[in-house]
Design a protein around this motif. Structure first.
Motif, PDB file in Angstrom:
ATOM      1  N   LEU A  80      13.016  14.640 -10.591  1.00 56.35           N
ATOM      2  CA  LEU A  80      12.438  15.846 -11.005  1.00 56.35           C
ATOM      3  C   LEU A  80      13.245  16.765 -11.934  1.00 56.35           C
ATOM      4  N   ASP A  81      12.762  17.769 -12.831  1.00 54.03           N
ATOM      5  CA  ASP A  81      12.558  18.098 -14.068  1.00 54.03           C
ATOM      6  C   ASP A  81      11.045  19.318 -14.299  1.00 54.03           C
ATOM      7  N   GLY A  82      11.525  20.065 -15.317  1.00 51.21           N
ATOM      8  CA  GLY A  82      10.329  20.808 -15.368  1.00 51.21           C
ATOM      9  C   GLY A  82      10.363  20.774 -17.081  1.00 51.21           C
ATOM     10  N   VAL A 119       6.938  20.680  -4.768  1.00 51.88           N
ATOM     11  CA  VAL A 119       6.851  19.157  -4.821  1.00 51.88           C
ATOM     12  C   VAL A 119       7.259  18.245  -4.247  1.00 51.88           C
ATOM     13  N   LEU A 120       8.394  18.773  -3.046  1.00 50.81           N
ATOM     14  CA  LEU A 120       9.083  17.699  -2.611  1.00 50.81           C
ATOM     15  C   LEU A 120       8.408  17.156  -1.351  1.00 50.81           C
ATOM     16  N   VAL A 164      16.104  16.733   4.895  1.00 47.85           N
ATOM     17  CA  VAL A 164      14.754  16.651   5.101  1.00 47.85           C
ATOM     18  C   VAL A 164      13.965  15.649   5.704  1.00 47.85           C
ATOM     19  N   THR A 165      13.499  15.417   4.433  1.00 50.21           N
ATOM     20  CA  THR A 165      12.401  14.520   3.836  1.00 50.21           C
ATOM     21  C   THR A 165      13.001  12.867   3.523  1.00 50.21           C
ATOM     22  N   GLY A 166      13.981  12.259   4.191  1.00 50.35           N
ATOM     23  CA  GLY A 166      14.378  11.298   4.570  1.00 50.35           C
ATOM     24  C   GLY A 166      14.934  10.071   3.174  1.00 50.35           C
ATOM     25  N   ALA A 167      14.888  11.143   2.572  1.00 54.87           N
ATOM     26  CA  ALA A 167      15.024  10.761   0.887  1.00 54.87           C
ATOM     27  C   ALA A 167      16.669  11.085  -0.008  1.00 54.87           C
TER      28      ALA A 167
END
Length: 438
Positions: free
Chosen positions: A116-118, A180-181, A207-210
């Protein structure tokens, strides 16, 4: 009149039925048959993502040059009206259909590693764009182009896009991150830099499980609940149980100069036996795969150019078209890699794939799949015929490669890429080490 609407061999990944479906779903289909049907306009926008150096009339000439009856060339105003009629929604929906990891994407110990980055993209300096996106103030007095801030999640290795969001520059990456999550699932490991080591994001990712592996500030206070045999320790952050790994990394350049840095990583992979601290520190280097993705988009594809559109709607449309074309190209490269399991994904040349895809658009070739499905195609065969050399361990200064001014900056900057040797020490405290890897 539909003949100009294609993307060469990539049309097999973005077929007519898919484009027609998103146009119907988003209300972008024309109400009467036009000389520029909406489907053709969508493919024109996608082709513009491959030919970033050209205006739209010149882009139109590429997919029609290989046709026996190319038809009349529409005027610039006709193309502009057609792009406004189609709007942003069909391109956004098309990208979301293609976004995701390709088949056969490599795993690390069963986990799909992503980052993840911008980054930012420059857009034309119109009043509308400046009002919507803003620009960067600073030493040059805010005289630069308006900037769009882009945030993405990328699958490391294949560099396929999993999710992307973008908007005004003044909004920070932390504010965009929750958007984006939604692409994260159990069985994924998200890498991030220090900017994303905030409590509410750690909670949202969990929370997403990742799982996550994120760098944080060395001075960050982390309560030690239990010390683990590999030198890491258990702590909590945002109500989530994490492991904290302190490491010292020594980079020796060409056997002479040495550079030492300290890293503190947090991860939800709490099993120190299955995921040793040393292996996680080494894995964290893959976070730079997303920087290579942005290089491919902004340098290889765009050539460092400013986007075309002078209105925010046009900018949004153009960015989604660019991302869709990039993703289609990445999926074609991934399909080719399935035929060569001995060839790592990072040895596939994006530049070769891009130029081969451009050739297929110009020749109007490979649009319709034969009765025998060819997963590799000409794009894949070109990539497999000339793979990149095995990646070397190198280091170079993190500096601006293209200065705002054409005049030489003050002082001397060493821009040499050096061969490097890396040693990692996992620290139990600031003055001792418990594990070492040359």
């Amino acid at each position: 009149m539909f003949a100009p609407g294609h993307l060469g061999e990539l049309t097999q990944l973005v077929p007519f039925e898919m484009v027609d479906a998103v146009l119907a779903e988003t209300g972008g289909r024309e109400r009467r048959l036009r000389d520029l049907p909406s489907r053709v306009v969508v493919y024109l926008l996608l082709a513009a993502g491959l030919f970033a150096e050209l205006g739209y009339r010149q882009v139109w000439a590429r997919p029609t040059s290989g046709l026996e009856e190319p038809g009349a060339v529409p005027s610039s105003s006709a193309l502009a009206q057609a792009r406004r009629r189609v709007g942003v929604a069909p391109l956004k929906a098309l990208f979301e259909l293609l976004a995701g990891p390709p088949a056969g994407a490599a795993r690390w110990r069963g986990l799909l590693v992503c980052a993840l980055d911008g980054t930012t993209m420059s857009v034309p300096d119109s009043e509308a764009n400046l009002a919507r996106y803003g620009h960067q103030s600073g030493s040059h007095g805010g005289s630069g182009y308006p900037l769009v801030r882009v945030l993405a999640v990328v699958a490391c290795g294949t560099r396929a896009l999993l999710a992307v969001t973008f908007g005004p520059f003044k909004t920070g990456e932390i504010s965009y991150a929750p958007q984006v999550l939604g692409c994260l699932r159990a069985g994924m490991l998200l890498l991030g830099d220090r900017n994303f080591a905030v409590r509410h994001l750690v909670t949202a990712i969990a929370v997403t499980g990742a799982d996550l592996l994120i760098r944080c500030k060395n001075s960050r206070a982390s309560p030690r609940q239990a010390r683990l045999p590999d030198g890491s320790f258990v702590s909590t952050m945002g109500g989530v149980t994490v492991r904290v790994i302190d490491a010292e990394i020594v980079v020796t350049l060409s056997g002479t100069s040495r550079h030492t840095g300290r890293y503190r990583l947090i991860t939800t992979l709490t099993d120190h036996r299955r995921y040793p601290a040393l292996d996680l520190v080494t894995l964290y280097h893959q976070r730079w795969e997303i920087e290579t993705t942005y290089l491919e988009l902004k340098s290889t594809t765009l050539g460092g150019r400013v986007l075309r559109s002078r209105t925010p709607q046009g900018v949004d449309q153009e960015i989604f078209a660019l991302l869709t074309a990039y993703q289609a190209l990445r999926l074609a490269m991934a399909d080719a890699a399935l035929a060569r399991p001995d060839l790592p994904a990072d040895r596939a040349s994006f530049t070769i794939a891009l130029h081969t895809a451009r050739d297929q658009v110009i020749h109007a070739a490979g649009i319709i799949a034969d009765s025998v499905i060819d997963l590799i195609g000409k794009i894949g065969r070109a990539v497999l015929a000339d793979p990149l050399p095995a990646r070397r361990v190198r280091a170079s200064p993190r500096i601006v490669k293209r200065a705002i001014s054409k005049h030489r900056a003050k002082g001397q900057v060493d821009r040499t890429n050096y061969r490097a040797a890396i040693a990692i020490d996992v620290l139990t405290d600031p003055d001792s080490t418990t594990a070492q890897s040359p």
